[in-house]
Design an enzyme around this catalytic site. Structure first.
Site, mmCIF file in Angstrom:
data_model
loop_
_atom_site.group_PDB
_atom_site.id
_atom_site.type_symbol
_atom_site.label_atom_id
_atom_site.label_comp_id
_atom_site.label_asym_id
_atom_site.label_seq_id
_atom_site.Cartn_x
_atom_site.Cartn_y
_atom_site.Cartn_z
ATOM 1 N N ASP A 122 0.883 -1.149 0.053
ATOM 2 C CA ASP A 122 -0.328 0.046 0.127
ATOM 3 C C ASP A 122 0.924 1.115 0.148
ATOM 4 O O ASP A 122 0.668 2.256 -0.704
ATOM 5 C CB ASP A 122 -0.975 -0.002 1.229
ATOM 6 C CG ASP A 122 -0.197 -0.092 2.533
ATOM 7 O OD1 ASP A 122 0.884 -0.574 2.512
ATOM 8 O OD2 ASP A 122 -0.883 0.461 3.441
ATOM 9 N N SER A 124 3.894 1.721 -1.448
ATOM 10 C CA SER A 124 4.408 1.826 -2.652
ATOM 11 C C SER A 124 3.292 2.456 -3.682
ATOM 12 O O SER A 124 3.481 3.263 -4.706
ATOM 13 C CB SER A 124 4.912 0.519 -3.424
ATOM 14 O OG SER A 124 5.862 -0.036 -2.499
ATOM 15 N N ASP A 169 2.149 -10.677 3.215
ATOM 16 C CA ASP A 169 1.352 -10.746 4.431
ATOM 17 C C ASP A 169 -0.431 -10.791 4.106
ATOM 18 O O ASP A 169 -1.354 -10.833 4.764
ATOM 19 C CB ASP A 169 1.427 -9.302 5.013
ATOM 20 C CG ASP A 169 2.713 -9.206 5.643
ATOM 21 O OD1 ASP A 169 3.226 -10.311 6.059
ATOM 22 O OD2 ASP A 169 3.216 -8.279 5.846
ATOM 23 N N GLU A 299 3.152 -12.414 13.666
ATOM 24 C CA GLU A 299 3.998 -11.320 13.918
ATOM 25 C C GLU A 299 3.486 -10.072 14.722
ATOM 26 O O GLU A 299 4.066 -9.526 15.552
ATOM 27 C CB GLU A 299 4.685 -10.898 12.524
ATOM 28 C CG GLU A 299 5.831 -9.791 12.827
ATOM 29 C CD GLU A 299 6.409 -9.376 11.563
ATOM 30 O OE1 GLU A 299 7.525 -8.894 11.459
ATOM 31 O OE2 GLU A 299 5.673 -9.662 10.381
ATOM 32 N N ARG A 336 9.911 -15.445 3.090
ATOM 33 C CA ARG A 336 9.627 -14.677 1.834
ATOM 34 C C ARG A 336 10.406 -15.469 0.799
ATOM 35 O O ARG A 336 10.331 -15.103 -0.493
ATOM 36 C CB ARG A 336 10.338 -13.392 2.189
ATOM 37 C CG ARG A 336 9.581 -12.398 2.901
ATOM 38 C CD ARG A 336 10.371 -10.974 2.859
ATOM 39 N NE ARG A 336 9.729 -10.284 3.724
ATOM 40 C CZ ARG A 336 8.587 -9.422 3.251
ATOM 41 N NH1 ARG A 336 8.238 -9.559 2.206
ATOM 42 N NH2 ARG A 336 8.194 -8.387 4.052
ATOM 43 N N ARG A 602 17.286 -28.170 -25.593
ATOM 44 C CA ARG A 602 16.641 -29.478 -25.388
ATOM 45 C C ARG A 602 15.082 -29.065 -25.100
ATOM 46 O O ARG A 602 14.701 -28.130 -24.689
ATOM 47 C CB ARG A 602 17.086 -30.071 -24.290
ATOM 48 C CG ARG A 602 16.633 -31.297 -23.900
ATOM 49 C CD ARG A 602 17.288 -32.027 -22.728
ATOM 50 N NE ARG A 602 18.525 -32.789 -23.234
ATOM 51 C CZ ARG A 602 19.706 -33.140 -22.751
ATOM 52 N NH1 ARG A 602 19.546 -33.347 -21.391
ATOM 53 N NH2 ARG A 602 20.593 -33.587 -23.398
ATOM 54 N N MET A 609 -1.847 -36.018 -16.004
ATOM 55 C CA MET A 609 -2.958 -36.882 -15.883
ATOM 56 C C MET A 609 -4.027 -35.822 -16.053
ATOM 57 O O MET A 609 -4.077 -34.661 -16.481
ATOM 58 C CB MET A 609 -3.146 -37.161 -14.298
ATOM 59 C CG MET A 609 -2.094 -38.550 -13.993
ATOM 60 S SD MET A 609 -2.285 -39.066 -12.306
ATOM 61 C CE MET A 609 -3.686 -40.007 -12.465
ATOM 62 N N GLU A 665 -3.047 -36.701 -20.916
ATOM 63 C CA GLU A 665 -3.058 -38.177 -21.224
ATOM 64 C C GLU A 665 -4.098 -38.427 -22.226
ATOM 65 O O GLU A 665 -3.539 -39.547 -23.029
ATOM 66 C CB GLU A 665 -3.203 -38.830 -19.992
ATOM 67 C CG GLU A 665 -4.494 -38.870 -19.154
ATOM 68 C CD GLU A 665 -4.571 -39.571 -17.936
ATOM 69 O OE1 GLU A 665 -3.746 -40.134 -17.528
ATOM 70 O OE2 GLU A 665 -5.570 -39.016 -16.830
ATOM 71 N N MET A 698 2.399 -39.629 -9.525
ATOM 72 C CA MET A 698 3.082 -38.682 -8.424
ATOM 73 C C MET A 698 2.204 -37.317 -8.235
ATOM 74 O O MET A 698 2.264 -36.604 -7.247
ATOM 75 C CB MET A 698 4.478 -38.333 -8.838
ATOM 76 C CG MET A 698 4.464 -37.732 -10.198
ATOM 77 S SD MET A 698 6.037 -36.746 -10.352
ATOM 78 C CE MET A 698 5.971 -35.348 -9.276
#
Length: 822
Positions: A122, A124, A169, A299, A336, A602, A609, A665, A698
């Site tokens: 805010d 900035s 935050d 915090e 961060r 490459r 999936m 797939e 996975m």
């Protein structure tokens, strides 16, 4: 001006020719900023504008010189997965002065820059708006000093500002999520999960301090995501006597044999008298708890008298009162760091493109705006309205109007707090309502990360509502076999972080076993069903609805929560488990691309999936910077494949060294992964070589992401409240039973754009392609042109949903929580 949905506008009509756009990052860094910078640069170049980097934030703007450099397509390559901000960020006292802003204006004018995209907090954004308001006066001064020509005043008469909020935050009003917040939650949850594994072996309490000096969002949401026993945040300081209540709760959970407790404390927490509360204070007041207690301190947590609550204070409290060994962990700047999550990459990319569109459409009379996220939709809000609302929150906290501060944070924050209180604090048996209703919960279909968080939430909310909760093992297969048992509050402790399905899940549909299922419903007197699952769960609910005509036992409220990594369920934009799968894809793609670092050119062909649904391939491609993503919903032929190969070949001849191609797939039965691999290998011979990788299951495994934990938790809590309401409405007092046979008593709870909506499953039949198990219309297809643009393809981009400048007070729906996941 807002455009009607029926009118399709493509950005070919929005030319950036002759315009110069500068992008800067300011204030604290946040993961995802680089993705936003990349999107601004590439979208700006795509529409024909010149794009500049401003290095080191406002300091670079004031200093000028090499700090302001023209950007090219290649300069933002390979930055998508990098944390922080590669163009630098710095605090700048000089920009706060009129003289500093005069220097900044001169440096911009030297390059013809009148369009600024500011990524920051805010402070900035407020500075950018002040700069915009002073612009004409600054030009006049520069003319008087002879630094610019008089005709420049007319030529560069207006400075246009668009902001994106980059802050871990999530303390900016007007947006559900800021860039970097989801990644910071990933870092916190990674630490909590790691602590749990070691702390299970010891009788210890853990007090965690997380960032958020003036905003408790990270503490609150991480508490939801890990099932913390206590959380201390600045917006809602604990009442007097909270120390005894906390220790009593921790002691009670230990006496029930639970091995895990968590306390989270915000970095600047204070009590209601303004006294600091630290993690160490809590540690020193602990005795008689379950084997592991983790306390997370935000915090900026305070008590009701504005005294800071620190981790040391909390630690001392636990040790002194309960006498147990206690440890404090302060996460600090770990939050961060690291690579941005898939969510943050997509959020930042969408916001960056929207910011460029906003700059193209702006006029001299258009107020500075900020690009925000509301539910699942990008919106534009007046910048200063958002800033003023953010400042109102702090004023409310300073004046001890804590309830107002929570409401000013927005519906998402308020609902997070309500859900946490509902799940973390168990009422005494004497205070629970007596409903005499039995509710069964089961998982159906393939496992998805976040299912267990949804079941935990359902069980605990159901018990709080006075119901008796039953768990069904192995889906409908276990249902008709009688694998049904009562499940208690403590039975689901620690479930939020567990992947897969602890209840067990099967793809078995109920149609062939309806009679036995009805018998089990009658035997256990089941009055309502909550089903957590994917497409099979939808089919199951439709079959049970149709069977109501024969079996009255099935005339009970039924609700489904979408849970599938494929995200192929109609009636919802997002499904539980899809975000975890996305992050698995993104992390793997990052590693695969890195494996080619320093080698010859490459291209990698990756298979994902999703069945016939191309969601994972598309958003995975967008988040990992893919050059192409082949899906069933967008048919392709050999000419398209050839064009993609030629496009990659041209890119490889420049500085691009690695290419990435994703394939769903079931995208095409003939153009298989092997075929595409062989085609690319042959056609790219001499320019690049190829490798292929099938990611497989996975994508289904691993611990759920913070997004999926909270999505599952919150929509499950909402579903159980709906179940309670329907049970009361459909209970026939004269017969002493529940009877619900209307369409609206058999629903799917899904997220549609900005809201959570209960939709009768029979009404979703027309929206569904049952052969391919996908919705007929899918919102994420609009992201595909965005992915192609950022990969340097020429395409059309539908902006019919863009250009809608709204107002902060109207940006939240009245009936539903827009930010359902976070």
């Amino acid at each position: 001006m807002a455009q009607p949905d029926t009118k399709k506008i493509f950005f070919e009509n929005l030319s950036g020719a002759g315009k110069a756009i500068a992008v800067l990052t300011s204030g604290g860094d946040a993961q995802g900023m680089n993705a936003a910078v990349r999107a601004v640069v590439r979208m700006g170049l795509y529409v024909g504008a010149k794009v500049y980097f401003i290095h080191e934030g406002y300091q670079g703007m004031v200093d000028g010189g090499d700090n302001i450099r023209e950007a090219t397509w290649e300069t933002v390559s390979s930055m998508l997965q990098v944390g922080g901000t590669v163009i630098g960020s710095a605090r700048c006292k000089e920009f706060r002065s009129h003289e500093g802003r005069l220097k900044a204006a001169h440096n911009l004018l030297q390059r013809g820059i009148t369009n600024l995209c500011v990524i920051g907090g805010d402070g900035s954004l407020t500075g950018a708006n002040l700069f915009r308001e002073e612009w004409s006066g600054l030009l006049t001064e520069l003319v008087e000093q002879g630094l610019i020509e008089a005709d420049s005043v007319q030529k560069y008469s207006a400075l246009h500002i668009v902001g994106m909020v980059g802050s871990i935050d999530n303390d900016f009003c007007g947006t559900d999520m800021t860039i970097g917040t989801d990644s910071a939650l990933h870092r916190i949850i990674e630490v909590v999960d790691a602590i749990m594994t070691t702390a299970q072996s010891h009788q210890r309490t853990f007090v965690l301090e997380v960032m958020g000096r003036h905003c408790g969002y990270l503490a609150l949401v991480s508490a939801l995501a890990c099932g913390a026993d206590w959380v201390l945040i600045p917006e809602m300081p604990p009442e007097d006597g909270w120390e005894d209540k906390m220790c009593g709760k921790l002691s009670a959970t230990r006496s029930r044999g639970t091995r895990l407790n968590i306390i989270i404390v915000a970095e600047g927490a204070i009590n209601r008298h303004g006294k600091p509360i630290s993690s160490s204070y809590v540690k020193d007041n602990r005795a008689g708890m379950k084997r592991l207690n983790i306390i997370i301190v935000a915090e900026g947590a305070i008590d009701r008298n504005n005294k800071a609550i620190t981790t040391d204070y909390v630690k001392d409290l636990v040790v002194r009162n309960l006498g147990f060994d206690t440890r404090v962990t302060i996460l600090g700047h770990v939050q961060r760091g690291g690579t941005p999550s898939g969510f943050d990459r997509i959020l930042a990319s969408r916001m960056g493109v929207e910011a460029v569109l906003a700059l193209l459409e702006t006029t001299a009379n258009t107020p500075a705006c900020v690009v925000s996220l509301c539910g699942n939709q990008s919106v534009r809000l007046p910048l200063m309205e958002c800033v003023q609302m953010t400042q109102e929150v702090q004023k409310a906290m300073d004046n001890k109007r804590f309830e107002d501060a929570v409401k000013l944070r927005g519906r998402s924050f308020e609902n997070n707090l309500k859900t946490y209180k509902l799940l973390a604090h168990r009422k005494p048996e004497s205070e629970l309502p007596v409903s005499n209703f039995n509710v069964a919960v089961l998982n159906v279909g393939a496992p998805a990360a976040g299912m267990n968080a949804a079941v935990r939430s359902a069980v605990r909310v159901g018990i709080s509502e006075g119901h008796k909760m039953f768990a069904v093992n192995d889906g409908f297969e276990g249902f008709y076999k009688g694998q049904i048992k009562e499940i208690k509050w403590a039975d689901v402790g620690g479930w939020t972080g567990q992947g897969g399905s602890l209840l067990g899940t099967k793809r078995t549909l109920p149609a062939k076993h309806v009679e036995k299922i009805a018998e089990q419903m009658r035997k256990h007197n089941i009055n309502a069903l909550l089903i957590v699952g994917g497409f099979e769960a939808l089919e199951s609910l439709l079959q049970l609805y149709e069977a109501r005509a024969i079996y009255e036992e099935l005339c009970v409220p039924m609700c489904m929560l979408p849970a599938t990594i494929s995200n192929n369920v109609p009636g919802t934009d997002l499904s539980i488990g899809a975000d975890t799968a996305l992050n698995a894809i993104v992390e793997t793609c990052d590693r695969i691309k890195q494996s080619a670092s320093g080698t010859k050119r490459r291209v990698f062909i990756i298979e994902t999936m999703g069945g016939y649904c191309g969601y994972l391939a598309t958003v995975g491609g967008l988040a990992s910077g893919a050059d192409a993503a082949y899906i069933y919903e967008e048919p392709f032929d050999i000419r398209d494949l050839q064009a993609n190969v030629e496009h990659l070949t041209e890119k490889m001849k420049t500085s691009i060294q690695r290419g990435l191609v994703l394939r769903n797939e079931n995208s095409n039965e003939n153009y298989t992964t092997d075929f595409i691999y062989q085609l690319y290998s042959e056609e790219g011979r001499g320019v690049f070589d190829c490798r292929k990788n099938v990611l497989g299951h996975m994508q289904q495994g691993g611990a759920p992401s913070p997004f999926d934990r909270n999505f599952g938790t919150k929509i499950s809590a909402k579903a159980m409240q709906w179940v309670t309401k329907k049970l009361v409405e459909t209970f026939r007092h004269d017969e002493g039973r529940v009877f619900a046979n209307s369409e609206d008593s058999c629903c799917l709870l899904g997220m549609r754009r900005r809201a959570l909506i209960f939709q009768p499953v029979v009404q979703l039949k027309d929206e569904t392609d049952f052969i391919h198990r996908i919705p007929k219309e899918q919102w994420w297809l609009k992201l595909r042109p965005l992915m192609k643009i950022l990969a340097k393809y020429k395409t059309s981009y539908d902006v019919s949903d863009s250009g809608q400048l709204e107002h902060v007070v109207h940006n939240q729906p009245k009936e539903s929580d827009a930010s359902v996941a976070m």
